[in-house]
Design a protein around this motif. Structure first.
Motif, PDB file in Angstrom:
ATOM      1  N   SER A 132       0.958  -1.224   0.057  1.00  0.00           N
ATOM      2  CA  SER A 132      -0.100  -0.096  -0.079  1.00  0.00           C
ATOM      3  C   SER A 132       0.938   1.412  -0.083  1.00  0.00           C
ATOM      4  CB  SER A 132      -0.779  -0.039   1.054  1.00  0.00           C
ATOM      5  OG  SER A 132      -0.007  -0.078   2.359  1.00  0.00           O
ATOM      6  N   ALA A 133       0.349   2.216  -0.621  1.00  0.00           N
ATOM      7  CA  ALA A 133       1.104   3.543  -0.742  1.00  0.00           C
ATOM      8  C   ALA A 133       1.399   4.135   0.793  1.00  0.00           C
ATOM      9  CB  ALA A 133       0.439   4.483  -1.424  1.00  0.00           C
ATOM     10  N   SER A 134       2.557   4.582   0.860  1.00  0.00           N
ATOM     11  CA  SER A 134       2.723   5.380   2.317  1.00  0.00           C
ATOM     12  C   SER A 134       2.118   6.535   2.506  1.00  0.00           C
ATOM     13  CB  SER A 134       4.200   5.568   2.516  1.00  0.00           C
ATOM     14  OG  SER A 134       5.212   4.534   2.234  1.00  0.00           O
ATOM     15  N   PRO A 135       1.354   6.770   3.573  1.00  0.00           N
ATOM     16  CA  PRO A 135       0.584   8.043   3.802  1.00  0.00           C
ATOM     17  C   PRO A 135       1.612   9.413   3.656  1.00  0.00           C
ATOM     18  CG  PRO A 135       1.186   6.849   5.984  1.00  0.00           C
ATOM     19  CD  PRO A 135       1.641   6.079   4.887  1.00  0.00           C
ATOM     20  N   SER A 136       1.013  10.331   3.240  1.00  0.00           N
ATOM     21  CA  SER A 136       1.694  11.527   3.351  1.00  0.00           C
ATOM     22  C   SER A 136       2.044  11.895   4.575  1.00  0.00           C
ATOM     23  CB  SER A 136       0.681  12.776   2.577  1.00  0.00           C
ATOM     24  OG  SER A 136       1.042  14.036   2.915  1.00  0.00           O
ATOM     25  N   ASP A 137       3.416  12.391   4.765  1.00  0.00           N
ATOM     26  CA  ASP A 137       4.031  12.609   5.968  1.00  0.00           C
ATOM     27  C   ASP A 137       3.663  14.054   6.314  1.00  0.00           C
ATOM     28  OD1 ASP A 137       5.618  10.318   6.088  1.00  0.00           O
ATOM     29  OD2 ASP A 137       7.432  11.440   5.046  1.00  0.00           O
ATOM     30  N   ALA A 138       3.174  14.824   5.604  1.00  0.00           N
ATOM     31  CA  ALA A 138       2.587  16.065   6.058  1.00  0.00           C
ATOM     32  C   ALA A 138       1.187  15.913   6.354  1.00  0.00           C
ATOM     33  CB  ALA A 138       2.585  17.164   4.643  1.00  0.00           C
ATOM     34  N   ASP A 139       0.371  14.940   5.819  1.00  0.00           N
ATOM     35  CA  ASP A 139      -1.067  14.749   6.275  1.00  0.00           C
ATOM     36  C   ASP A 139      -1.040  14.176   7.367  1.00  0.00           C
ATOM     37  OD1 ASP A 139      -2.576  16.212   4.346  1.00  0.00           O
ATOM     38  OD2 ASP A 139      -2.718  14.512   3.178  1.00  0.00           O
ATOM     39  N   LEU A 140      -0.140  13.232   7.656  1.00  0.00           N
ATOM     40  CA  LEU A 140       0.143  12.474   8.973  1.00  0.00           C
ATOM     41  C   LEU A 140       0.312  13.555  10.121  1.00  0.00           C
ATOM     42  CD1 LEU A 140       0.019   9.611  10.456  1.00  0.00           C
ATOM     43  CD2 LEU A 140       2.456   9.260   9.794  1.00  0.00           C
ATOM     44  N   ASP A 141       1.224  14.483  10.032  1.00  0.00           N
ATOM     45  CA  ASP A 141       1.841  15.469  10.808  1.00  0.00           C
ATOM     46  C   ASP A 141       0.404  16.207  11.487  1.00  0.00           C
ATOM     47  OD1 ASP A 141       4.253  14.257  11.279  1.00  0.00           O
ATOM     48  OD2 ASP A 141       5.091  15.778   9.856  1.00  0.00           O
ATOM     49  N   LEU A 187     -13.110   6.379  14.686  1.00  0.00           N
ATOM     50  CA  LEU A 187     -13.055   7.385  15.908  1.00  0.00           C
ATOM     51  C   LEU A 187     -12.166   7.077  16.863  1.00  0.00           C
ATOM     52  CD1 LEU A 187     -14.204   9.670  17.527  1.00  0.00           C
ATOM     53  CD2 LEU A 187     -15.972   8.217  18.481  1.00  0.00           C
ATOM     54  N   ARG A 188     -11.764   5.814  16.877  1.00  0.00           N
ATOM     55  CA  ARG A 188     -10.668   5.285  17.595  1.00  0.00           C
ATOM     56  C   ARG A 188      -9.367   5.647  17.180  1.00  0.00           C
ATOM     57  NH1 ARG A 188     -12.074  -0.993  19.691  1.00  0.00           N
ATOM     58  NH2 ARG A 188     -14.259  -0.409  20.642  1.00  0.00           N
ATOM     59  N   ALA A 189      -9.193   5.407  15.959  1.00  0.00           N
ATOM     60  CA  ALA A 189      -8.048   5.732  15.078  1.00  0.00           C
ATOM     61  C   ALA A 189      -7.811   7.152  15.272  1.00  0.00           C
ATOM     62  CB  ALA A 189      -8.064   5.300  13.771  1.00  0.00           C
ATOM     63  N   TRP A 190      -8.624   8.005  15.205  1.00  0.00           N
ATOM     64  CA  TRP A 190      -8.597   9.471  15.167  1.00  0.00           C
ATOM     65  C   TRP A 190      -8.066   9.881  16.654  1.00  0.00           C
ATOM     66  CZ3 TRP A 190      -7.498  14.026  13.271  1.00  0.00           C
ATOM     67  CH2 TRP A 190      -8.246  15.348  14.055  1.00  0.00           C
ATOM     68  N   ARG A 191      -8.736   9.246  17.513  1.00  0.00           N
ATOM     69  CA  ARG A 191      -8.169   9.537  18.904  1.00  0.00           C
ATOM     70  C   ARG A 191      -6.602   8.958  19.225  1.00  0.00           C
ATOM     71  NH1 ARG A 191     -13.966   8.429  21.964  1.00  0.00           N
ATOM     72  NH2 ARG A 191     -14.951  10.292  21.434  1.00  0.00           N
ATOM     73  N   GLY A 192      -6.390   7.774  18.511  1.00  0.00           N
ATOM     74  CA  GLY A 192      -4.992   7.093  18.870  1.00  0.00           C
ATOM     75  C   GLY A 192      -4.306   7.590  18.071  1.00  0.00           C
ATOM     76  N   LEU A 193      -4.366   8.237  17.076  1.00  0.00           N
ATOM     77  CA  LEU A 193      -3.456   8.693  16.093  1.00  0.00           C
ATOM     78  C   LEU A 193      -2.039   8.931  16.704  1.00  0.00           C
ATOM     79  CD1 LEU A 193      -3.019   8.416  12.987  1.00  0.00           C
ATOM     80  CD2 LEU A 193      -3.503  10.960  13.022  1.00  0.00           C
ATOM     81  N   ALA A 194      -1.805   9.643  17.615  1.00  0.00           N
ATOM     82  CA  ALA A 194      -0.382   9.864  18.118  1.00  0.00           C
ATOM     83  C   ALA A 194       0.261   8.745  18.785  1.00  0.00           C
ATOM     84  CB  ALA A 194      -0.749  10.807  19.351  1.00  0.00           C
ATOM     85  N   GLY A 195      -0.609   7.457  18.821  1.00  0.00           N
ATOM     86  CA  GLY A 195       0.191   6.158  19.062  1.00  0.00           C
ATOM     87  C   GLY A 195       0.533   5.412  18.058  1.00  0.00           C
TER      88      GLY A 195
END
Length: 354
Positions: free
Chosen positions: A6-15, A59-67
């Motif tokens: 799978s394609a890597s997520p955009s680093d900018a979008d991830l940040d 929703l869990r992913a959004w809240r836990g994205l820092a992890g």
């Protein structure tokens, strides 16, 4: 790493997403949303439950994205979150079934059959867009094979951990090691769950998938069969309907508990109920449900002076003939297939371009 690239997520979008940008998070998730929804459906056998659980998972992913530390792909991490949400949901929900799972077939037509409200039923799945996910040759099941009714109903006979292990390994191509991490267990436990699940698969899933059967039939012949079925109901033509069915055909209508098997019993039911006791029918053009041919059936409503949604009829084929008719009697399914909420009286019959 997963066997499925799978394609890597955009680093900018991830940040940005980690800093609370929900638009950036939506962009990260969107390429995976369709396949994640199908995953939730396979686990729960309900399109409505899949909607709810996917929303909870995101929703869990959004809240836990820092992890999310990036040690796996974003796709793998999202599947981890979605799988755990599905397992949590499965613990609090009854396993879903089809009428054929619950008791013997009826030998005579049941007029005025009443829905079995206490039973959780397998639901049909609008599969538009499935099959676009890249897979490798060692993935056992194609995306559409893995939403076929026989496969989804079989999964409901498995405990949650076996269900998840089988889907993640055989359908999505994750390794036993990845699955152990995703499910917070050992590789030995994953392999044991896979072995037990495969035993159930061998006893409940036909050796020839519907996808292989449909490729052999061809699109034109398949469309002819589906539209002939629609014409038979619309014109009350029992002989035409019978000509489309195998000798060992079955017909079920969840949420009604009674079902029929064998050409004689199905014919008696069809003549007594849909052909002569329901009213006037119209049908949509052929659609696809669970990777199988299907059609939307509408019944005339005299009060509203229009045809109203009645059932999504899904066909399991053996060669060019229909081996199973599963009529899902719930108007709420129609929107998911992009079908109109009503048809006017002048709507043409399906065989003539409906």
């Amino acid at each position: 790493m997963s066997k499925v690239s799978s394609a890597s997520p955009s680093d900018a979008d991830l940040d940005r997403a980690r800093n609370g940008d929900d638009d950036a998070f939506a962009r990260l998730v969107e390429p995976h949303r369709r396949e994640l929804h199908a995953h939730c459906y396979r686990m729960l056998a309900s399109s409505h439950d899949a909607d709810d659980v996917l929303q909870e998972a995101l929703l869990r992913a959004w809240r836990g994205l820092a992890g999310f530390a990036g040690r796996s792909s974003l796709r793998t991490w999202l599947y981890t979150v979605a799988t755990r949400a599905c397992l949590d949901a499965a613990e609090s929900r009854a396993r879903r079934a089809l009428p054929v799972d619950l008791g013997p077939a009826s030998t005579r037509p049941v007029i005025g059959d009443v829905p079995a409200a206490e039973t959780a039923w397998v639901e049909p799945y609008a599969d538009l867009g499935l099959g676009a996910v890249p897979t490798t040759p060692d993935v056992r099941y194609e995306q559409r094979e893995a939403v076929e009714l026989a496969f989804v109903a079989m999964l409901q006979h498995l405990p949650g951990n076996q269900r998840a292990a089988l889907v993640l390994f055989e359908v999505l191509g994750f390794s036993a090691g990845e699955i152990a991490t995703m499910m917070d267990t050992s590789v030995t436990s994953v392999n044991s769950a896979l072995a037990r699940a495969r035993t159930v698969v061998s006893s409940r899933v036909p050796p020839v998938s519907q996808q292989r059967t449909l490729r052999q039939i061809g699109d034109e012949r398949l469309r002819e069969t589906v539209t002939a079925y629609a014409r038979a109901l619309e014109s009350g033509d029992a002989d035409l309907l019978i000509s489309l069915l195998t000798e060992d055909v079955t017909w079920s209508m969840p949420p009604l508990p009674h079902w029929y098997t064998g050409l004689a019993a199905v014919t008696e039911f069809a003549v007594a109920v849909p052909l002569h006791n329901c009213g006037e029918w119209r049908h949509s053009a052929p659609i696809s449900a669970n990777g199988q041919p299907a059609v939307g059936s509408y019944l005339w409503n005299a009060t509203a002076s229009e045809f109203r949604p009645w059932s999504i009829d899904v066909f399991t084929m053996r060669g060019p003939q229909i081996r199973e008719v599963t009529s899902f009697l719930d108007p709420s399914y129609f929107a998911g297939f992009g079908l109109p909420p009503a048809l006017e009286a002048a709507w043409p019959v399906a065989l003539n371009g409906g």
